[in-house]
Design a protein around this motif. Structure first.
Motif, PDB file in Angstrom:
ATOM      1  N   MET A   1       1.129  -1.253   0.097  1.00  0.00           N
ATOM      2  CA  MET A   1       0.297  -0.328   0.145  1.00  0.00           C
ATOM      3  C   MET A   1       1.075   1.394   0.202  1.00  0.00           C
ATOM      4  O   MET A   1       2.460   1.477   0.780  1.00  0.00           O
ATOM      5  CB  MET A   1      -1.366  -0.050   1.013  1.00  0.00           C
ATOM      6  N   LYS A   2       0.517   2.974  -1.252  1.00  0.00           N
ATOM      7  CA  LYS A   2       1.127   3.719  -0.698  1.00  0.00           C
ATOM      8  C   LYS A   2       1.517   3.839   0.584  1.00  0.00           C
ATOM      9  O   LYS A   2       0.284   4.225   1.387  1.00  0.00           O
ATOM     10  CB  LYS A   2       1.020   4.713  -2.166  1.00  0.00           C
ATOM     11  N   LEU A   3       2.407   4.962   0.919  1.00  0.00           N
ATOM     12  CA  LEU A   3       2.474   5.742   1.429  1.00  0.00           C
ATOM     13  C   LEU A   3       0.794   7.060   2.229  1.00  0.00           C
ATOM     14  O   LEU A   3       0.308   6.720   3.132  1.00  0.00           O
ATOM     15  CB  LEU A   3       3.821   6.072   1.974  1.00  0.00           C
ATOM     16  N   GLU A   4       0.568   8.016   0.879  1.00  0.00           N
ATOM     17  CA  GLU A   4      -0.014   8.780   1.414  1.00  0.00           C
ATOM     18  C   GLU A   4      -1.506   7.796   1.190  1.00  0.00           C
ATOM     19  O   GLU A   4      -2.543   8.398   1.992  1.00  0.00           O
ATOM     20  CB  GLU A   4      -0.725   9.301  -0.896  1.00  0.00           C
ATOM     21  N   ASP A   5      -1.458   6.547   0.569  1.00  0.00           N
ATOM     22  CA  ASP A   5      -3.094   5.507   0.847  1.00  0.00           C
ATOM     23  C   ASP A   5      -3.043   5.012   2.812  1.00  0.00           C
ATOM     24  O   ASP A   5      -3.626   5.316   3.145  1.00  0.00           O
ATOM     25  CB  ASP A   5      -2.827   4.639   0.251  1.00  0.00           C
ATOM     26  N   VAL A   6      -1.939   5.098   3.385  1.00  0.00           N
ATOM     27  CA  VAL A   6      -1.875   4.693   4.353  1.00  0.00           C
ATOM     28  C   VAL A   6      -2.503   5.768   5.388  1.00  0.00           C
ATOM     29  O   VAL A   6      -3.270   5.684   6.099  1.00  0.00           O
ATOM     30  CB  VAL A   6      -0.028   4.146   4.966  1.00  0.00           C
ATOM     31  N   LEU A   7      -1.915   6.245   4.899  1.00  0.00           N
ATOM     32  CA  LEU A   7      -2.119   7.973   5.703  1.00  0.00           C
ATOM     33  C   LEU A   7      -3.478   9.058   5.349  1.00  0.00           C
ATOM     34  O   LEU A   7      -3.898   8.852   6.530  1.00  0.00           O
ATOM     35  CB  LEU A   7      -0.629   9.614   5.103  1.00  0.00           C
ATOM     36  N   ASN A   8      -4.345   7.681   4.236  1.00  0.00           N
ATOM     37  CA  ASN A   8      -5.146   9.087   4.418  1.00  0.00           C
ATOM     38  C   ASN A   8      -6.242   8.122   5.316  1.00  0.00           C
ATOM     39  O   ASN A   8      -6.979   8.191   5.422  1.00  0.00           O
ATOM     40  CB  ASN A   8      -5.426   8.659   2.646  1.00  0.00           C
ATOM     41  N   GLU A   9      -5.747   6.568   4.818  1.00  0.00           N
ATOM     42  CA  GLU A   9      -6.623   5.789   6.192  1.00  0.00           C
ATOM     43  C   GLU A   9      -7.034   6.357   7.207  1.00  0.00           C
ATOM     44  O   GLU A   9      -7.723   5.830   8.192  1.00  0.00           O
ATOM     45  CB  GLU A   9      -6.209   4.394   5.852  1.00  0.00           C
ATOM     46  N   ARG A  10      -5.261   6.163   7.866  1.00  0.00           N
ATOM     47  CA  ARG A  10      -5.411   6.343   9.113  1.00  0.00           C
ATOM     48  C   ARG A  10      -6.431   8.067   9.718  1.00  0.00           C
ATOM     49  O   ARG A  10      -6.870   7.500  11.180  1.00  0.00           O
ATOM     50  CB  ARG A  10      -3.782   6.970   9.754  1.00  0.00           C
ATOM     51  N   SER A  11      -5.995   9.027   8.646  1.00  0.00           N
ATOM     52  CA  SER A  11      -6.534  10.452   9.004  1.00  0.00           C
ATOM     53  C   SER A  11      -7.987  10.640   8.743  1.00  0.00           C
ATOM     54  O   SER A  11      -8.364  11.605   9.081  1.00  0.00           O
ATOM     55  CB  SER A  11      -5.888  11.037   8.110  1.00  0.00           C
ATOM     56  N   GLY A  12      -8.690   9.030   7.997  1.00  0.00           N
ATOM     57  CA  GLY A  12      -9.710   9.241   8.030  1.00  0.00           C
ATOM     58  C   GLY A  12     -10.041  10.477   6.685  1.00  0.00           C
ATOM     59  O   GLY A  12     -11.397  11.744   6.269  1.00  0.00           O
ATOM     60  N   GLY A  13      -8.923  10.936   5.941  1.00  0.00           N
ATOM     61  CA  GLY A  13      -8.926  11.941   4.965  1.00  0.00           C
ATOM     62  C   GLY A  13      -9.101  13.408   5.213  1.00  0.00           C
ATOM     63  O   GLY A  13      -9.787  14.286   4.871  1.00  0.00           O
ATOM     64  N   ARG A  14      -8.491  13.423   6.440  1.00  0.00           N
ATOM     65  CA  ARG A  14      -9.036  14.962   6.980  1.00  0.00           C
ATOM     66  C   ARG A  14      -6.657  15.226   6.987  1.00  0.00           C
ATOM     67  O   ARG A  14      -5.871  14.334   7.775  1.00  0.00           O
ATOM     68  CB  ARG A  14      -9.175  14.535   7.572  1.00  0.00           C
ATOM     69  N   CYS A  15      -6.674  16.317   7.490  1.00  0.00           N
ATOM     70  CA  CYS A  15      -5.294  16.894   8.382  1.00  0.00           C
ATOM     71  C   CYS A  15      -5.503  16.874   9.447  1.00  0.00           C
ATOM     72  O   CYS A  15      -5.652  16.616   9.928  1.00  0.00           O
ATOM     73  CB  CYS A  15      -5.691  18.557   7.274  1.00  0.00           C
ATOM     74  N   GLU A  16      -3.885  15.675   9.649  1.00  0.00           N
ATOM     75  CA  GLU A  16      -3.845  15.116  10.934  1.00  0.00           C
ATOM     76  C   GLU A  16      -3.281  16.250  11.989  1.00  0.00           C
ATOM     77  O   GLU A  16      -3.629  15.928  13.274  1.00  0.00           O
ATOM     78  CB  GLU A  16      -2.887  14.367  10.958  1.00  0.00           C
ATOM     79  N   LEU A  17      -3.518  17.322  11.926  1.00  0.00           N
ATOM     80  CA  LEU A  17      -2.827  18.431  12.172  1.00  0.00           C
ATOM     81  C   LEU A  17      -4.063  18.983  12.419  1.00  0.00           C
ATOM     82  O   LEU A  17      -4.276  19.573  14.332  1.00  0.00           O
ATOM     83  CB  LEU A  17      -1.523  19.162  12.171  1.00  0.00           C
ATOM     84  N   CYS A  18      -5.017  19.695  12.015  1.00  0.00           N
ATOM     85  CA  CYS A  18      -6.382  20.613  12.520  1.00  0.00           C
ATOM     86  C   CYS A  18      -7.901  20.295  11.590  1.00  0.00           C
ATOM     87  O   CYS A  18      -9.172  21.649  11.855  1.00  0.00           O
ATOM     88  CB  CYS A  18      -5.482  22.088  11.403  1.00  0.00           C
ATOM     89  N   GLY A  19      -8.019  18.864  10.544  1.00  0.00           N
ATOM     90  CA  GLY A  19      -8.255  18.362  11.055  1.00  0.00           C
ATOM     91  C   GLY A  19      -9.254  18.845   9.355  1.00  0.00           C
ATOM     92  O   GLY A  19     -10.639  18.767   9.008  1.00  0.00           O
ATOM     93  N   GLY A  20      -8.534  20.415   8.636  1.00  0.00           N
ATOM     94  CA  GLY A  20      -9.535  20.691   7.357  1.00  0.00           C
ATOM     95  C   GLY A  20      -9.305  19.455   6.590  1.00  0.00           C
ATOM     96  O   GLY A  20      -8.383  18.151   6.732  1.00  0.00           O
TER      97      GLY A  20
END
Length: 193
Positions: free
Chosen positions: A1-20
């Motif tokens: 799985m690509k890193l971006e996909d892993v981060l998208n899944e982890r964050s629920g498609g939101r910025c992990e700092l502000c939620g944007g």
């Protein structure tokens, strides 16, 4: 799985700092040992610009750090610590910084870049009147300038289109005058329109 996909899944498609949700991209946290899910996070364009000191720091944008600082993700903890330090003149940031605990390894990573030592001020390219300059802007010379190493004189009132910012010097821009690429001091230009 690509890193971006892993981060998208982890964050629920939101910025992990502000939620944007606008302009989400992978942000590699400076000083990270590896470019993996622990050393990167998904950040919106606003957060990235402020993290990279390409935009003025907006304390209101970072209020959500009071929640995100509790993440178990090392990259998020490190960025939260750095940003809370940069915002420490805000009472809410100082209170959260007192509550945030990082183990010795993460604290060393957070301190490794020295980014936390600065305050909320950001050095941006500004014209003689304080307007922020961006790549591609047009400027007008406020003084006639002799071009070093040339017989060319850039006259007062000359319009320089499509400027380029000099990366490590906020007092300089580059542009073409009479077909010649020159470096111009920002204190001698006014942003056009």
């Amino acid at each position: 799985m690509k890193l971006e996909d892993v981060l998208n899944e982890r964050s629920g498609g939101r910025c992990e700092l502000c939620g944007g949700t606008d302009d989400l991209q992978v942000y590699e946290v400076p000083g990270a040992e590896y470019r993996d899910a622990d050393g990167t996070l998904l950040a919106c364009g606003t957060c990235r610009a402020q993290l990279e000191k390409r935009a003025e720091l907006d304390p209101a944008h970072w209020r959500k750090l009071g929640e995100t600082m509790w993440s178990e993700v090392p990259a998020i903890q490190v960025v939260a610590w750095r940003m809370l330090n940069r915002l420490r003149q805000e009472s809410w940031a100082a209170e959260n910084l007192d509550l945030l605990y990082l183990d010795d390894e993460r604290l060393a990573w957070a301190r490794s870049t020295g980014d936390h030592e600065g305050d909320a001020s950001v050095d941006l390219h500004r014209d003689a009147y304080g307007a922020v300059l961006q790549n591609g802007d047009s400027v007008v010379l406020t003084k006639s300038l002799d071009v070093k190493g040339s017989t060319l004189t850039a006259r007062l009132g000359t319009v320089v289109r499509n400027i380029r910012l000099v990366p490590d010097n906020t007092g300089q821009i580059e542009g073409r005058v009479e077909g010649q690429q020159i470096v111009i001091l920002t204190k001698y230009v006014r942003k056009q329109g």
